[in-house]
Design a protein around this motif. Structure first.
Motif, PDB file in Angstrom:
ATOM      1  N   GLU A  35       0.839  -1.222   0.000  1.00  0.00           N
ATOM      2  CA  GLU A  35       0.000   0.000   0.000  1.00  0.00           C
ATOM      3  C   GLU A  35       0.862   1.257   0.000  1.00  0.00           C
ATOM      4  O   GLU A  35       0.587   2.215  -0.707  1.00  0.00           O
ATOM      5  N   LEU A  36       1.942   1.204   0.801  1.00  0.00           N
ATOM      6  CA  LEU A  36       2.817   2.378   0.907  1.00  0.00           C
ATOM      7  C   LEU A  36       3.409   2.776  -0.440  1.00  0.00           C
ATOM      8  O   LEU A  36       3.526   3.958  -0.749  1.00  0.00           O
ATOM      9  N   LYS A  37       3.802   1.754  -1.230  1.00  0.00           N
ATOM     10  CA  LYS A  37       4.452   2.031  -2.508  1.00  0.00           C
ATOM     11  C   LYS A  37       3.546   2.890  -3.392  1.00  0.00           C
ATOM     12  O   LYS A  37       3.982   3.889  -3.973  1.00  0.00           O
ATOM     13  N   GLU A  38       2.290   2.484  -3.427  1.00  0.00           N
ATOM     14  CA  GLU A  38       1.319   3.231  -4.256  1.00  0.00           C
ATOM     15  C   GLU A  38       1.098   4.645  -3.723  1.00  0.00           C
ATOM     16  O   GLU A  38       1.081   5.610  -4.479  1.00  0.00           O
ATOM     17  N   SER A  41       4.195   6.900  -4.248  1.00  0.00           N
ATOM     18  CA  SER A  41       4.303   7.290  -5.671  1.00  0.00           C
ATOM     19  C   SER A  41       3.289   8.391  -5.979  1.00  0.00           C
ATOM     20  O   SER A  41       3.592   9.355  -6.690  1.00  0.00           O
ATOM     21  N   PHE A  42       2.100   8.222  -5.399  1.00  0.00           N
ATOM     22  CA  PHE A  42       1.062   9.225  -5.672  1.00  0.00           C
ATOM     23  C   PHE A  42       1.418  10.565  -5.008  1.00  0.00           C
ATOM     24  O   PHE A  42       1.207  11.632  -5.576  1.00  0.00           O
ATOM     25  N   ALA A  43       1.982  10.469  -3.793  1.00  0.00           N
ATOM     26  CA  ALA A  43       2.402  11.701  -3.109  1.00  0.00           C
ATOM     27  C   ALA A  43       3.490  12.410  -3.917  1.00  0.00           C
ATOM     28  O   ALA A  43       3.515  13.642  -4.002  1.00  0.00           O
ATOM     29  N   GLN A  44       4.359  11.612  -4.515  1.00  0.00           N
ATOM     30  CA  GLN A  44       5.420  12.171  -5.368  1.00  0.00           C
ATOM     31  C   GLN A  44       4.800  12.900  -6.569  1.00  0.00           C
ATOM     32  O   GLN A  44       5.230  13.992  -6.942  1.00  0.00           O
TER      33      GLN A  44
ATOM     34  N   TYR B 145       0.249  20.131  -0.158  1.00  0.00           N
ATOM     35  CA  TYR B 145       0.982  20.001  -1.425  1.00  0.00           C
ATOM     36  C   TYR B 145       1.068  21.302  -2.225  1.00  0.00           C
ATOM     37  O   TYR B 145       2.079  21.568  -2.846  1.00  0.00           O
ATOM     38  N   MET B 146       0.009  22.101  -2.213  1.00  0.00           N
ATOM     39  CA  MET B 146       0.044  23.335  -3.008  1.00  0.00           C
ATOM     40  C   MET B 146       0.587  24.513  -2.201  1.00  0.00           C
ATOM     41  O   MET B 146       1.197  25.408  -2.728  1.00  0.00           O
ATOM     42  N   ALA B 172      -7.012  10.992   2.416  1.00  0.00           N
ATOM     43  CA  ALA B 172      -7.173  11.818   1.220  1.00  0.00           C
ATOM     44  C   ALA B 172      -6.312  11.300   0.071  1.00  0.00           C
ATOM     45  O   ALA B 172      -6.792  11.156  -1.061  1.00  0.00           O
ATOM     46  N   VAL B 173      -5.045  10.962   0.390  1.00  0.00           N
ATOM     47  CA  VAL B 173      -4.137  10.452  -0.658  1.00  0.00           C
ATOM     48  C   VAL B 173      -4.655   9.113  -1.180  1.00  0.00           C
ATOM     49  O   VAL B 173      -4.667   8.865  -2.392  1.00  0.00           O
ATOM     50  N   ARG B 174      -5.114   8.269  -0.261  1.00  0.00           N
ATOM     51  CA  ARG B 174      -5.634   6.953  -0.667  1.00  0.00           C
ATOM     52  C   ARG B 174      -6.868   7.109  -1.577  1.00  0.00           C
ATOM     53  O   ARG B 174      -6.959   6.484  -2.628  1.00  0.00           O
ATOM     54  N   SER B 175      -7.792   8.005  -1.170  1.00  0.00           N
ATOM     55  CA  SER B 175      -9.006   8.212  -1.974  1.00  0.00           C
ATOM     56  C   SER B 175      -8.664   8.779  -3.357  1.00  0.00           C
ATOM     57  O   SER B 175      -9.241   8.364  -4.366  1.00  0.00           O
TER      58      SER B 175
END
Lengths: 257, 189
Positions: A35-38, A41-44, B145-146, B172-175
């Motif tokens: 889960e962390l990897k995804e 990557s998305f946070a990046q 982030y912004m 929020a990031v997960r969604s």
């Protein structure tokens, strides 16, 4: 204690932002690696999103609007209106307005005659005046003022409509009686003054009634005679009280004073 | 008075000083504050409203509201300005009767705009994704982030605990990630 995923994600993100490779970070958290990897990557990806800048024109326009707004706030004619927006001042303004309107109505009603719009205001003002007066001498003087007004009103109506307003006749006599009643409760020196005044008013009322009697309809004679009799009795009573000389005419009536 | 005063607001302390001067009626400080706030709040508003041109309009309204109520302001200044900005975004959607949810029509248009530059495409997709989140979740993403605030700063602005911000951030990031996956959006540059 086992870490929660929210905490792990936060720590891993902090390390990634320091420049540590993602694969290395994931090794530290094998339970959450997938889960962390995804998420990392998305946070990046989110970090790479552009931070848009507004145009200089838009900023300048807003500053112009701000200056315009400040100018309006400083305008001298606007300030008094702003002051009136506070509830306390608004309430005070309403009270002042009511007092001013009442004052104008009361003073205008002083010369109102029966049948006119302001006449009820006049009678109401008289009631208020009478209620507010606490001293018997003041009340007696007020009663005499009202008695004189009723006498004038009686004459005014008769001259215009040739009718004898019975309510006014009785009201005129009652007000004078009321003054007489209060005078009796006063100390002698004060009472003398009021009684002299009553005698004058009584004379005026008798003269008015005599004038009306000359031209009045025969149907009103009874009312007028009754009123004149009352005035005569009052006159005799007052003569005794004031030690006045008997009427020089020698007649029954004392209206020749 | 200088035509275009330079902005020298490096930290919260210098901003507070400028805000206090503006409150006392210093026109230069007021202009500096407006410039700074406009630039600061623009990217926050930009990712929350649908159209590019609307972002400038809404940001302008926010700055005007801030100036109008400046003298009444008490407490944390950042929390206050972001509260005004958040409310302005809500008003924007109410005013134009726009729903935060992405409509089918929006998605159809999005799919048809493959010729858009990659960067603009990602911005549009992120805006759509943020519209799927709760207000608090979207706030955390835009602020972190912004606006590049730390967890502690976001917690102060949103008047929540740092722990609550971490939870909101993770969810929020997960969604958002799930939304991108569901829509088949590529996140690689």
């Amino acid at each position: 204690m086992k870490l929660r995923i929210e905490e792990v994600f936060d720590r891993a993100l902090a390390e990634m932002n320091k420049g540590r490779p993602i694969d290395e970070i994931l090794k530290e958290y094998p339970d959450f690696a997938e889960e962390l990897k995804e998420l990392l990557s998305f946070a990046q990806f989110l970090d790479t999103m552009p931070r848009p800048a507004p145009t200089e024109v838009a900023i300048t326009n807003t500053i112009m609007q701000v200056k315009e707004m400040r100018k309006k706030e400083k305008a001298p004619f606007i300030k008094p209106l702003i002051i009136f927006q506070t509830p306390l001042v608004r309430a005070f303004a309403i009270i002042v307005l009511i007092v001013v309107i009442s004052g104008i109505s009361f003073s205008s009603s002083l010369h109102a005659m029966p049948g006119e719009i302001l006449y009820p205001v006049k009678t109401f003002a008289e009631k208020v005046q009478y209620t507010l007066a606490t001293k018997p001498a003041h009340r007696a003087r007020l009663k005499l003022t009202f008695a004189l007004r009723r006498t004038e009103e009686l004459m005014w109506i008769f001259e215009r409509k040739s009718i004898v307003e019975k309510n006014l006749v009785s009201s005129m006599l009652d007000e004078t009686d009321g003054a007489f009643h209060f005078a009796l409760s006063l100390p002698e020196h004060e009472a003398q003054d009021i009684l002299k005044h009553i005698a004058e008013i009584n004379q005026t009322q008798s003269l008015t009634l005599e004038k009306i009697k000359e031209r009045a309809c025969a149907c009103d004679t009874v009312v007028i005679n009754e009123a004149l009799n009352k005035c005569l009795k009052r006159c005799q009573h007052l003569e005794g009280m004031l030690n006045l000389q008997p009427c020089p005419c020698g007649g029954d009536s004392c209206t020749c004073w | 008075m200088p035509e275009n005063p330079s902005i020298n607001i490096e930290n919260e302390e210098s901003l507070n000083e400028i805000v206090n001067r503006a409150k006392r009626g210093d026109e230069v400080a007021l202009e500096q504050m407006c410039r700074y706030l406009y630039k600061k709040l623009y990217s926050y508003v930009f990712y929350r409203v649908r159209h590019y041109e609307d972002a400038e309009e809404v940001t302008g309204e926010v700055v005007l509201k801030i100036v109008k109520n400046l003298k009444k302001q008490k407490g944390n200044f950042y929390a206050w300005i972001y509260k005004i900005a958040g409310n302005a975004v809500i008003d924007y959607f109410r005013r134009f009767n726009k729903k935060a949810e992405t409509s089918y029509e929006d998605l159809r248009q999005e799919r048809a705009s493959e010729e858009k530059p990659k960067e603009l495409l990602n911005i549009d997709r992120l805006k759509q994704g943020l519209a799927q989140l709760t207000k608090d979740q979207a706030d955390v993403i835009t602020l972190k982030y912004m606006q590049e605030y730390s967890n502690e700063e976001v917690a102060r602005i949103m008047k929540r605990s740092v722990g609550a911000i971490k939870v909101l951030h993770y969810r929020a990031v997960r969604s958002l990630r799930e939304y991108f996956k569901r829509m088949g959006y590529e996140i690689k540059d």
